[in-house]
Motif scaffolding. Structure first.
Motif, PDB file in Angstrom:
ATOM      1  N   LEU A   2      -7.533  -4.062   6.247  1.00  0.00           N
ATOM      2  CA  LEU A   2      -6.699  -5.258   6.303  1.00  0.00           C
ATOM      3  C   LEU A   2      -5.227  -4.878   6.211  1.00  0.00           C
ATOM      4  O   LEU A   2      -4.367  -5.480   6.836  1.00  0.00           O
ATOM      5  N   PHE A   3      -4.934  -3.862   5.415  1.00  0.00           N
ATOM      6  CA  PHE A   3      -3.591  -3.277   5.421  1.00  0.00           C
ATOM      7  C   PHE A   3      -3.734  -1.763   5.329  1.00  0.00           C
ATOM      8  O   PHE A   3      -4.698  -1.244   4.781  1.00  0.00           O
ATOM      9  N   PHE A   4      -2.778  -1.059   5.904  1.00  0.00           N
ATOM     10  CA  PHE A   4      -2.866   0.398   5.964  1.00  0.00           C
ATOM     11  C   PHE A   4      -1.626   1.075   5.397  1.00  0.00           C
ATOM     12  O   PHE A   4      -1.550   2.303   5.346  1.00  0.00           O
ATOM     13  N   GLY A   5      -0.638   0.271   4.998  1.00  0.00           N
ATOM     14  CA  GLY A   5       0.575   0.870   4.469  1.00  0.00           C
ATOM     15  C   GLY A   5       1.323  -0.067   3.552  1.00  0.00           C
ATOM     16  O   GLY A   5       1.002  -1.265   3.433  1.00  0.00           O
ATOM     17  N   ARG A   6       2.332   0.484   2.882  1.00  0.00           N
ATOM     18  CA  ARG A   6       3.165  -0.299   1.976  1.00  0.00           C
ATOM     19  C   ARG A   6       4.595   0.203   2.056  1.00  0.00           C
ATOM     20  O   ARG A   6       4.843   1.406   2.183  1.00  0.00           O
ATOM     21  N   LEU A   7       5.534  -0.728   2.009  1.00  0.00           N
ATOM     22  CA  LEU A   7       6.954  -0.397   1.995  1.00  0.00           C
ATOM     23  C   LEU A   7       7.575  -0.944   0.721  1.00  0.00           C
ATOM     24  O   LEU A   7       7.434  -2.137   0.424  1.00  0.00           O
ATOM     25  N   ASP A   8       8.258  -0.097  -0.022  1.00  0.00           N
ATOM     26  CA  ASP A   8       9.027  -0.522  -1.189  1.00  0.00           C
ATOM     27  C   ASP A   8      10.500  -0.371  -0.841  1.00  0.00           C
ATOM     28  O   ASP A   8      10.986   0.759  -0.667  1.00  0.00           O
ATOM     29  N   TYR A   9      11.195  -1.507  -0.698  1.00  0.00           N
ATOM     30  CA  TYR A   9      12.612  -1.469  -0.351  1.00  0.00           C
ATOM     31  C   TYR A   9      13.453  -1.153  -1.588  1.00  0.00           C
ATOM     32  O   TYR A   9      13.093  -1.483  -2.719  1.00  0.00           O
ATOM     33  N   LEU A  10      14.605  -0.513  -1.354  1.00  0.00           N
ATOM     34  CA  LEU A  10      15.522  -0.138  -2.437  1.00  0.00           C
ATOM     35  C   LEU A  10      16.250  -1.354  -2.986  1.00  0.00           C
ATOM     36  O   LEU A  10      16.449  -2.345  -2.281  1.00  0.00           O
TER      37      LEU A  10
END
Length: 700
Positions: free
Chosen positions: A75-83
């Motif tokens: 369902l999801f394959f990645g994650r982004l954590d913004y600064l």
């Protein structure tokens, strides 16, 4: 670093994998709730009539299907954590936020996002961000899955200057992962250079030259999915189309689109597009090459417009007690003006009676009468006007026109004068003229000529975007047929000049784009190989100087080199034994052979008790071997491949260059390993360098 959005309270703070699994479970529950909300909609009080009810019900049904949870697709394959960068310009208010990137958007009961569609602008850094250009991303996390279950993760701290760029292990594993069933999940593996092509604008046509394993098909499918996301309203009106080389290939890729977030994308072959007659015949290579030449478009145009003749008699229309006369010279001027406007034959034929009727109305007005539009329409439908139009600008059936060109030597010679020489005309003339359109044994190339004629008579409807895969095998006339389907839209053209396996194969992409009607299209080249093992692509690249001089060889970027072995065999049983050896490993296996050798190998497999499938049939846990004729191998991929008798593959084509190109295709279908078996000598072009020594097949 902020905590995961919507992560349930009570998760172990020191177990990131448990938190991610918890978020996955919560996201799946939210998706299920979204689907249940749609299923529970009551439309009885909001539809005015049964037509509206049918339309709305269909839309709801499509929405329910779109919200399906594909259990074997992450369902999801990645994650982004913004600064949390003070004053930084961040995408869509993403400052300090965390986003999970997946195949579709999922939100919770409050409407807050739990998974972001991979096509959304805020997801773009997942594909593009790097240490040199972090795009305001502090952390990029990739997830590893086994059977739909989240089992691993991998972090890249893009804001850490001490962290050097390395190839993602999970990404490599996903690309190389053995599979059973449809094409591997590709949405998680798209690369920065591919993503630039995927997200390029709708208005421009893009041509992608890519060698085996460079992901050009993935780019094409991602691009159509992205365009449908970014321009859904426009493309809903104008339509999209994916064109592949054959039915097997289309069935192979249609299983990928749901994982990209799209369910309803029309797919067709070029033969499907031009199917105005039943194709029951075949051409030899020489005839097909001439019929596919762009010069035939002018031959067809001349033959069609030769039906228009200069009027020699006036038109006399009787209205009541009056007779209204339009002289021949005035009719000639009307015909000349319509020809000079260069509009479709059929449109001009429909306009001519109105022109004549207008001339009659002018005379009526000059005589003091006051005719209206109804009178003009009546005059246009009158017997004298219809008879004049039939004489001057007769109706022409496209199939009958092409039939006459192919069966009447004098008619062909008249309209091909200065275009085709005598030998070329003899090549395409039928030796046995057909009695009618229905009894004719039309070939695929004939159907394209009929489509050309039909477009000259009546304009072909245009789509908003067309994706054309394996384009290198199209003839100029086939490019024209595809181009007619996107005259007011754009196209994505995908192919590899080295894999052109028709005598009329594309010589350059500039030429192809010109025939397509998109001369300003941008040409992009993909040279990084993610699929084919390094030893295999290096071996296959020995053929490039002989089949596509000047083309950049694919450079494998895989850390796992796979395996490659050349075996000398004496009987079919040894080829079958190689297949059995590979079937003991996890994943799919393809046995590829020259078309003429397939029946013999099929018997040998059956005798050995090994079940097998035909190309396009989906592999299962029980049956993982596909027997592939070399002519159908293009565009397909298997974890392991046994390639039988390379020289026979070359000899199965009408000329050596085409045969070597077919061999190049068959050599590059393996993801993890290739065993090449031969009883006769290998083609000389493969032995110009030292053949790699046999390597042991790695154990499971």
């Amino acid at each position: 670093m902020s905590t995961p959005a919507h992560a349930p309270l009570g998760d172990p703070p020191d177990d990131p994998l448990a938190r991610e699994r918890s978020h996955l479970a919560a996201s799946r529950a939210a998706l299920r709730a979204m689907r249940e909300d749609v299923e529970a909609l009551d439309i009885r009080d909001v539809t005015a009539n049964w037509v509206n009810a049918e339309v709305l019900a269909r839309q709801i049904d499509e929405r329910v299907k779109a919200l399906a949870d594909l259990s074997d697709t992450p369902l999801f394959f990645g994650r982004l954590d913004y600064l949390r960068a003070p004053g930084a310009e961040l995408a869509e208010g993403a400052r300090g936020e965390r986003f999970y990137i997946g195949r579709r958007h999922v939100h919770d009961a409050d409407g807050d996002p739990m998974v972001i569609d991979w096509r959304a602008p805020v997801a773009q850094p997942f594909y593009r961000a790097s240490g040199k250009n972090p795009m305001d991303v502090g952390l990029r996390r990739r997830f590893g899955y086994t059977g739909g279950e989240l089992t691993a993760y991998e972090d890249e701290h893009l804001s850490d200057p001490a962290q050097t760029a390395t190839t993602s292990k999970l990404l490599q594993q996903e690309i190389e992962r053995p599979r059973v069933g449809p094409m591997r999940d590709i949405v998680a593996t798209i690369q920065p250079e591919q993503d630039e092509i995927v997200r390029s604008g709708l208005s421009g046509t893009v041509c992608v030259q890519g060698g085996p394993g460079t992901g050009k098909t993935a780019v094409g499918l991602h691009r159509v999915a992205y365009l449908l996301y970014a321009h859904r309203d426009r493309l809903a009106r104008t339509g999209t189309l994916v064109i592949g080389p054959n039915r097997s290939f289309l069935h192979y890729i249609e299983q990928v689109l749901p994982a990209l977030g799209e369910l309803a994308v029309r797919q067709a072959t070029v033969d499907d597009l031009v199917a105005q007659v039943e194709v029951r015949g075949t051409d030899d290579a020489a005839a097909a090459t001439v019929k596919g030449d762009a010069r035939m478009a002018e031959v067809v145009r001349r033959a069609l417009y030769a039906h228009v003749t200069a009027p020699t008699e006036p038109v006399v229309v009787v209205r009541g007690s009056r007779r209204w006369r339009v002289p021949a010279y005035e009719l000639q001027e009307m015909v000349r003006e319509l020809l000079e406007r260069d509009i479709r034959y059929g449109a001009a034929r429909e306009a001519l009676p109105q022109r004549i009727a207008h001339a009659v109305l002018v005379r009526m007005e000059q005589a003091g009468e006051a005719p209206d539009d109804r009178v003009q329409d009546a005059v246009a439908r009158s017997g004298p006007v219809k008879a004049a139009v039939k004489e001057v600008w007769p109706a022409v059936d496209p199939a009958k026109l092409v039939l006459r060109l192919l069966t009447d030597a004098d008619f062909l010679a008249e309209h091909a004068a200065g275009i085709l020489d005598e030998d070329e005309r003899k090549t395409i003339l039928w030796t046995k003229p057909a009695r009618s359109v229905k009894s004719a044994r039309w070939s695929a190339a004939d159907a394209v000529l009929i489509d050309e004629a039909a477009d000259l008579v009546q304009r072909t409807p245009s789509l908003g975007h067309v994706v054309l895969d394996e384009a290198q095998d199209l003839s100029p006339m086939q490019y024209r047929a595809v181009g007619r389907r996107c005259t007011t839209g754009s196209a994505t053209v995908l192919g590899d000049l080295a894999q052109g396996t028709t005598p009329w194969a594309t010589r350059s992409w500039a030429e192809a784009l010109r025939h397509l009607g998109k001369p300003d299209g941008a040409v992009e080249e993909l040279t990084a190989g993610f699929r084919v093992p390094s030893d295999v692509i290096a071996y296959a690249s020995r053929l490039l100087p002989h089949i596509a001089p000047g083309l950049t060889p694919v450079a494998s970027v895989r850390e796992n080199p796979g395996f490659f072995e050349v075996r000398t065999v004496t009987q079919a049983a040894e080829v079958v034994a190689a297949c059995a050896e590979l079937l003991r490993k996890e994943g799919s296996t393809g046995l590829i052979a020259a078309d003429a050798r397939v029946p013999r190998l099929a018997e040998a497999l059956t005798a050995a008790g090994i079940s097998w499938l035909a190309p396009g049939e989906e592999t299962t846990r029980e049956t993982r071997l596909t027997l592939v004729p070399a002519s159908l191998a293009k565009g397909l991929e298997y974890d392991y491949v046994v390639l039988d008798e390379p020289q026979a593959v070359v000899d199965g084509e009408p000329d050596e260059r085409t045969g070597l190109r077919r061999l190049y295709v068959t050599l590059t279908r393996a993801v993890s390993g290739l065993i090449l078996t031969h009883a006769t000598s290998l083609p000389a072009q493969l032995t110009t360098e030292e053949t790699p020594s046999p390597q042991p097949v790695p154990s499971v």
